[in-house]
Write an enzyme that holds these catalytic residues in place. Structure first.
Site, PDB file in Angstrom:
ATOM      1  N   ASP A 173     -30.828  15.183   4.418  1.00 29.36           N
ATOM      2  CA  ASP A 173     -31.902  14.222   4.189  1.00 29.36           C
ATOM      3  C   ASP A 173     -31.322  12.883   3.754  1.00 29.36           C
ATOM      4  O   ASP A 173     -30.556  12.813   2.790  1.00 29.36           O
ATOM      5  CB  ASP A 173     -32.856  14.758   3.121  1.00 29.36           C
TER       6      ASP A 173
ATOM      7  N   ASP B 158     -34.880   6.680   7.802  1.00 30.86           N
ATOM      8  CA  ASP B 158     -35.335   7.932   7.207  1.00 30.86           C
ATOM      9  C   ASP B 158     -35.282   9.086   8.201  1.00 30.86           C
ATOM     10  O   ASP B 158     -36.049   9.122   9.164  1.00 30.86           O
ATOM     11  CB  ASP B 158     -36.765   7.768   6.682  1.00 30.86           C
TER      12      ASP B 158
END
Length: 444
Positions: free
Chosen positions: A342, A150
Site C-alpha cells: 500500500d 495511490d
C-alpha cells in the site's frame, strides 16, 4: 552479488523486483553489510530539491514522484512536516483501519469474477493519507494537476470549476477551457453501469472515505498527458469534482492505481499491459518516479500476486524476515495471511508473532542505547542524544518465490518530528487477517 531492485507491479499476476530497493542473491555473502551507520547529526535539508539521477527503463513513460511537503512539490501549501508526530501516527492508524474495514466488507470467499460483478467501483473507500504526489497534465491545452499517487484507490478525480467547495491554494481544473473534455451523458451504457444518478443530464458520482472526507461530482472523459511524452492518453474516464471535503496539503485530487477497471493502470492496459513501477524518494527533499511500461530487466525477480485477494488490492506472500543477517525463527503460521502493498500506509504492519520476534532481536542488537517509552504504537524508540553515529542492523524481508529484499537504511528507523535525536523502529504489530507493507519501507 547484490543487485538493485525496484518496486514494480504486473497486474496480470506478479509483483516484480528490479532496480530501486536492494535485492540479494546467495553469492558473495561475505560482502554483505549487516549493519548500517546512521548519522544522527546529518539531517538532509528540507528546502533544497535533489532530483533523482536514476535512469528510467527504456521505452517507459514516467512521472516525477514528490513528497507533498517537500521543496520538489511546486504546489505545496505548507512547509510543515504533516503537523505533529501524533497527527502522522493518527492518520496512519486511520489508513490501516480503513484497509481492514474495506477488506472486511468484501466477501473474501467469493471468486474474483464474482467480486467484479458485485462490488461497486466506489463507495466506502480507504483514507487517502498518502504523502506522495504526481503532477499530471489534464485537458487540451493541458493544465498540470497535482494528484495523490495511490495504489489503494481506483478512481481518478480532480477538483473542477464551477466549485461549490474545493481545496484552497491548489489548482482547480476548468473543463470549459478544455477542447477534449466530454461529460458522460446519463443515457450512456457506461453511466448506467457505474453512475450513482444524474444531475442536469450529467452522470454523477460520490466517493466517501473512512476519515469522513469525500469527493462528489460528475463523470467525464478527458485527455491525460505526461510532460515529456509526444503522445497523449485520450478518453480517460475521470471524476470531475465540484465538491470536496477534508484536508488538502498540496493535491487537487487522486490518481487511482489499483486493479479496478477505472484505475489509470487498467485504462491504459492496451499500451502498458497493466505494468507500472515506482520509486519512493528517501527524503522529502528528493524525487522518485512513477513509471508505466518499459522493458523488464533480465535480472528481475518475481513474487506472485494473490489470485484470492480482494480484486482491487496487490497482495503478496511474505515468508520470513532477517535482522542483521540473521534469519529470524518465526513460525510459518505467522505468514499464512496476505501482505498487501500500500502506497498510503506509512509503517509496515506485521503479524503479532513476526513483529514480537523482530522487536526482540532488534532491541537485543541495540541494547547499549537507551529505550524510550513514548506511549505510541511504535514501541521501540531510542534517545540518541549522546551519539553522532549509531550502528543499526539491516533488515530484509523474504517473499514467495525465493526473493529476499533489503529494506533501505532510510526505511528502518523513523525520526520523530520535532526531535533531532529520537528514532523509532518503523514497524508495528497488526493482529488481523492481513499484514501491510508500508511506504516507509518502500523508500529508496
Amino acid at each position: 552479488m547484490s543487485s538493485k531492485s525496484l518496486l514494480s507491479f504486473v497486474i496480470y499476476g506478479f509483483f516484480l523486483l528490479s532496480p530501486c530497493n536492494s535485492l540479494k542473491d546467495n553469492a558473495d555473502e561475505e560482502t554483505r553489510a549487516y549493519f548500517h551507520t546512521l548519522k544522527i547529526n546529518s539531517l538532509p535539508s528540507t528546502e533544497v530539491c535533489k532530483e533523482s539521477s536514476k535512469a528510467l527503463n527504456e521505452g517507459s513513460s514516467s512521472l516525477k514522484l514528490v513528497h507533498r511537503f517537500g521543496p520538489c512539490n511546486p504546489h505545496r501549501t505548507s512547509t510543515a512536516p504533516a503537523s505533529s508526530y501524533h497527527e502522522i501516527l493518527r492518520r496512519d492508524k486511520v489508513r490501516v483501519d480503513s484497509i481492514i474495514q474495506v477488506r472486511r466488507s468484501l466477501n473474501l470467499s467469493s471468486s474474483v469474477e464474482q467480486m467484479k460483478s458485485s462490488v461497486p467501483f466506489y463507495g466506502l473507500s480507504r483514507i487517502t493519507a498518502s504523502d506522495y504526489i504526481v503532477n499530471v497534465g489534464m485537458g487540451t491545452p493541458k493544465k498540470e494537476m497535482p494528484l495523490v499517487f495511490d495504489t489503494g484507490s481506483g478512481l481518478i478525480w480532480t477538483q473542477c470549476k464551477p466549485c461549490k467547495a474545493c481545496y484552497p491554494k491548489v489548482p482547480v481544473f476548468d473543463p470549459t477551457k478544455s477542447a477534449s473534455f466530454k461529460g458522460l451523458p446519463c443515457s450512456s451504457k457506461l453511466c448506467q453501469s457505474i453512475g450513482q444518478g444524474c444531475s442536469s443530464s450529467k452522470c454523477t458520482y460520490k466517493t466517501a472515505y473512512v476519515d469522513n472526507s469525500s469527493s462528489t461530482g460528475t463523470w467525464a472523459t478527458e485527455t491525460i498527458s505526461f510532460s515529456h511524452l509526444k503522445y497523449d492518453f485520450k478518453n480517460i474516464l475521470i471524476g470531475c469534482s465540484d465538491q470536496v471535503s477534508g484536508d488538502s496539503d498540496g493535491e487537487s485530487g487522486i490518481m487511482g492505481l489499483n486493479r479496478e477497471p477505472i484505475s489509470f493502470a487498467s485504462q491504459t492496459a492496451n499500451i502498458y499491459n497493466k505494468l507500472f513501477s515506482y520509486c519512493i524518494p528517501s527524503t522529502p527533499g528528493s524525487t522518485g518516479h512513477l513509471t508505466f511500461g518499459g522493458k523488464v530487466p533480465n535480472d528481475v525477480r518475481f513474487s506472485p500476486v494473490s489470485k484470492t485477494a480482494p480484486y482491487s488490492d496487490y497482495d503478496i506472500k511474505m515468508t520470513g524476515i532477517s535482522v542483521g543477517g540473521r534469519k529470524l525463527l518465526i513460525d510459518a503460521s505467522a505468514f499464512k495471511i496476505a501482505s498487501t502493498i500500500d502506497s498510503g500506509t506509512v509503517f509496515t504492519r506485521l503479524p503479532p508473532k513476526a513483529y514480537s520476534t523482530l522487536r526482540s532481536v532488534f532491541r537485543e542488537m541495540l541494547k547499549i542505547y537507551p529505550l524510550l517509552d513514548l506511549d505510541i504504537f511504535l514501541d521501540t524508540c531510542y534517545d540518541f542524544s549522546n551519539y553522532s553515529t549509531v550502528a543499526i542492523p539491516s533488515i530484509s524481508v523474504f517473499l514467495e518465490g525465493g526473493v529476499e529484499m533489503d529494506i533501505d537504511v532510510s526505511g528502518i528507523m523513523w525520526r520523530v518530528p520535532g526531535s533531532k535525536k529520537v528514532y523509532c523502529l518503523a514497524f508495528a504489530e497488526l493482529d488481523d487477517k492481513v499484514s501491510i507493507f508500508g511506504n516507509f519501507q518502500q523508500k529508496t
